[in-house]
Structures are given as structure tokens and as C-alpha cells.
Design a protein around this motif. Structure first.
Motif, PDB file in Angstrom:
ATOM      1  N   THR A   1       0.828  -1.206   0.000  1.00 32.46           N
ATOM      2  CA  THR A   1       0.000   0.000   0.000  1.00 32.46           C
ATOM      3  C   THR A   1       0.864   1.259   0.000  1.00 32.46           C
TER       4      THR A   1
ATOM      5  N   TYR B   1     -17.497   5.038  -3.527  1.00 33.12           N
ATOM      6  CA  TYR B   1     -16.327   5.068  -4.398  1.00 33.12           C
ATOM      7  C   TYR B   1     -15.040   5.475  -3.666  1.00 33.12           C
ATOM      8  N   THR B   2     -15.111   5.655  -2.360  1.00 33.41           N
ATOM      9  CA  THR B   2     -13.940   6.078  -1.616  1.00 33.41           C
ATOM     10  C   THR B   2     -12.920   4.947  -1.507  1.00 33.41           C
ATOM     11  N   HIS B   3     -11.655   5.264  -1.781  1.00 30.68           N
ATOM     12  CA  HIS B   3     -10.602   4.252  -1.727  1.00 30.68           C
ATOM     13  C   HIS B   3     -10.436   3.745  -0.303  1.00 30.68           C
ATOM     14  N   LYS B   4     -10.191   2.431  -0.174  1.00 28.81           N
ATOM     15  CA  LYS B   4     -10.061   1.818   1.149  1.00 28.81           C
ATOM     16  C   LYS B   4      -8.939   2.453   1.970  1.00 28.81           C
TER      17      LYS B   4
ATOM     18  N   ASP C   1      -5.318  -3.646  -5.903  1.00 28.23           N
ATOM     19  CA  ASP C   1      -6.163  -3.314  -7.059  1.00 28.23           C
ATOM     20  C   ASP C   1      -5.331  -2.912  -8.271  1.00 28.23           C
TER      21      ASP C   1
ATOM     22  N   LEU D   1      -5.359   5.874  -7.811  1.00 28.96           N
ATOM     23  CA  LEU D   1      -6.589   6.658  -7.731  1.00 28.96           C
ATOM     24  C   LEU D   1      -6.342   7.980  -7.020  1.00 28.96           C
TER      25      LEU D   1
ATOM     26  N   GLU E   1      -7.947  11.041  -4.848  1.00 30.30           N
ATOM     27  CA  GLU E   1      -9.055  11.417  -3.975  1.00 30.30           C
ATOM     28  C   GLU E   1      -8.861  12.871  -3.566  1.00 30.30           C
TER      29      GLU E   1
END
Length: 334
Positions: free
Chosen positions: A159, A207-210, A322, A326, A328
Motif C-alpha cells: 500500500t 467510491y472512496t478508496h479503502k 487493485d 486513484l 481522492e
């Protein structure tokens, strides 16, 4: 700086001059950038990329010894480096070999706990890695007052993320329709404190990234304790993550347009027990993750000093889970 490059500069930067032109290259060569926390692989990737691009001045700040475990992910430290050197000194030596045209300095000491405005005033961009959010929040606020662009980045296990605060940033878009003269645009950035305190009800939770949840949980912990969480802190972090997940579900359920939030996105099994644990205890950095994040972040640093291209606003997340990056946008402009 004169109107023309030296013969050596023109030869080294020939390829990128063909891509973005003389004026942009001259802006890069006038830039003054600080990278603090050079032990991380992400910091090493960014330093390498912007040094090769030809920034004017690159200052490194990290007094950890080369032999320390923390420096294991920094590929700039050569195998024959003097073990008595600091990470900053060893990294600066390698970067100077990569591009001797850049003024690269290894500053003494480590990152001060309290920001020094006079010190920060000497830079256009400050990038800090390997520091808890208690420190990052102070430096973001100090850079905001001075108008210095602020970045922070973190890579743990599979991550990673970076945060950007360019304040009120004027830029020229990279591309415009044929025959249209490009016009300047302005992008306003929230502070780090605002980004970390945005209410969940204002987000499109579906749709918020984890990793947003992970960063929020860890930032809350670090801002109160002044340190990184450890394995022993996981139960408390997981409880906080469940509270955030419940808030997000409630906000999504009340949103007629968004519909119910998929449980597998932020369920106790997937988010707290998986991603959160890896981020907290999976401290080993992965080279492929660092390469992706460092490449994107270096490009954003170059955008910040060149004012060319729309910048990322304001978080960028990447994980191997994933395999996508992305953006945010969190926080409000105050």
C-alpha cells in the motif's frame, strides 16, 4: 539564469528539451527542493527522478546511518558507501554521479520537531517522508503560511499514498484543442488538517478508496501520540476503523443517489483486518510500489515548480491489491 543553457546542460537535457521546451527547463533549473526522510525507497525514487530532470538545487535531510535497517530500501546507497555516512550523505554522493549539473547537498542533522520558518523559506517544494502525522500537520501549516509547496508520502507493504498541498497554484494545461491558445488556470488546495477531518457524509462513500480509511485512522492516532502505531496498537486502531466504517455506511444509506454501500468495501474482514494491519505492521517497502508512487510523485513535484500541467489534488493512492492509482480530493478550502 541567462537566456541560454550551457553546452553541457543542452547536451544532458537534450531529450527533455524536445519534449517540454527551454522555458520549462529553465524553471526546473531554478527550483530549490528539500527532501526530508531519505531512508525510504519512495524518497529515493523521487530524488533520482527530479535530479535526472535537472532541478537547480536538491537538499537532502536524513541523519540515519547507512547501516541502519531503515535505510535498507534506499537504492541510492551504494554497496561500497562509507558506513559512517548518513543516509543523506550517501544518497547525495550517488545523485551527484547521476547528474553532476544539479546542486545536491546533504544537510546536517534530522528533521526538526518544530518547523523553522526561516529554514523552510529557502525552498519552493518540501517533501517529507517517514514522519508521523503529528509532525506532518505542523510542517504543512508552516509551508502554507510561507507559500511553499508541501508533499508527504508513505509506502508500506503493498500500500502507498502521497498528499499534495500547493495552496493556490497557477498552471498552464498540458494540452488544449487545436488552434486554442492555452490559458492559465488556478487550483486551490485544502490543508492537510482539513483533508484529514472531512466528514464522511460529504464523501461518495461507495467510491472512496479503502486506504482513505487507513490513513484517517493512523493520522488520528499519530497526531495524538506523536509516533507511528505498532502491533500492540492494532486493537484500538481496528475499533476506530469500525467506527469510521459505520459512519460511512450510515452516510451512504442516507444518500438516495449513492445507494447502500457494499459491505465488502469497508467490512471488518477486508479493511481493518487486511489493509489496516498491512499498513501498520507491514513496514517493509516493495520496490515496484515505490517505483510507481515515486514516479507519479516526482512528476507532481516537477509540475509544482514548472507550473505546467494540472496537478493531482490532493491524495494519490496506489496498492498492489487493485493495481491502479486513484486520486481522492479531500478537505475544504478555508
Amino acid at each position: 539564469m541567462g537566456n541560454d543553457l550551457t553546452e553541457a546542460e543542452a547536451k544532458v537535457y537534450d531529450r527533455q528539451l524536445r519534449v517540454w521546451g527551454l522555458e520549462l527547463q529553465k524553471r526546473l533549473m531554478a527550483a530549490r527542493i528539500l527532501i526530508a526522510g531519505c531512508s525510504s525507497g519512495v524518497a529515493a525514487e523521487v530524488a533520482k527522478n527530479i535530479a535526472l530532470a535537472g532541478v537547480g538545487s536538491l537538499s537532502l535531510l536524513d541523519d540515519a546511518p547507512c547501516k541502519s535497517e531503515a535505510a535498507a530500501c534506499n537504492f541510492l546507497i551504494s554497496a561500497d558507501a562509507d558506513q559512517a555516512q548518513s543516509v543523506a550523505e550517501a544518497s547525495a554522493a550517488t545523485l551527484h554521479e547521476m547528474n553532476p549539473l544539479v546542486n545536491i547537498a546533504a544537510l546536517p542533522g534530522g528533521l526538526p520537531a518544530i518547523p523553522d520558518p526561516e529554514f523552510l523559506r529557502g525552498f519552493e517544494v518540501v517533501l517529507i517522508t517517514s514522519a508521523p502525522f503529528s509532525t506532518l500537520l505542523q510542517y504543512d501549516a508552516a509551508c502554507r503560511q510561507l507559500g511553499v509547496a508541501f508533499f508527504t508520502a508513505s509506502s508500506r507493504g503493498s500500500t502507498s499514498f502521497f498528499f499534495a498541498n500547493l495552496h493556490s497554484h497557477e498552471y498552464t494545461p498540458l494540452e488544449t484543442p487545436a488552434g486554442v491558445v492555452p490559458t492559465k488556470a488556478i487550483s486551490a488546495f485544502p490543508s492537510l488538517a482539513s483533508a484529514l477531518s472531512q466528514p464522511w457524509k460529504t464523501l461518495r462513500a461507495r467510491y472512496t478508496h479503502k486506504l482513505v480509511y487507513v490513513v484517517r485512522v493512523c493520522a488520528d492516532f499519530e497526531s495524538h501520540t506523536g509516533r507511528f502505531p505498532t502491533t500492540e496498537d492494532l486493537p484500538a486502531l481496528q475499533q476506530r476503523a469500525r467506527e469510521l466504517a459505520a459512519d460511512a455506511r450510515a452516510a451512504a444509506a442516507a444518500d438516495a443517489n449513492g445507494g447502500p454501500l457494499p459491505r465488502d468495501l469497508i467490512s471488518e474482514d477486508v479493511m481493518p483486518a487486511g489493509v489496516l494491519e498491512e499498513y501498520v505492521i507491514g513496514n517493509a517497502e516493495l520496490a515496484p510500489v515505490n517505483a510507481v508512487l515515486g514516479g507519479v510523485l516526482a512528476n507532481e513535484v516537477l509540475k509544482a515548480v514548472s507550473h505546467k500541467g494540472e496537478p493531482v489534488k490532493n491524495f494519490f493512492f496506489f496498492s498492489l491489491g487493485d493495481n491502479v492509482g486513484l486520486v481522492e480530493t479531500l478537505g475544504e478550502i478555508v
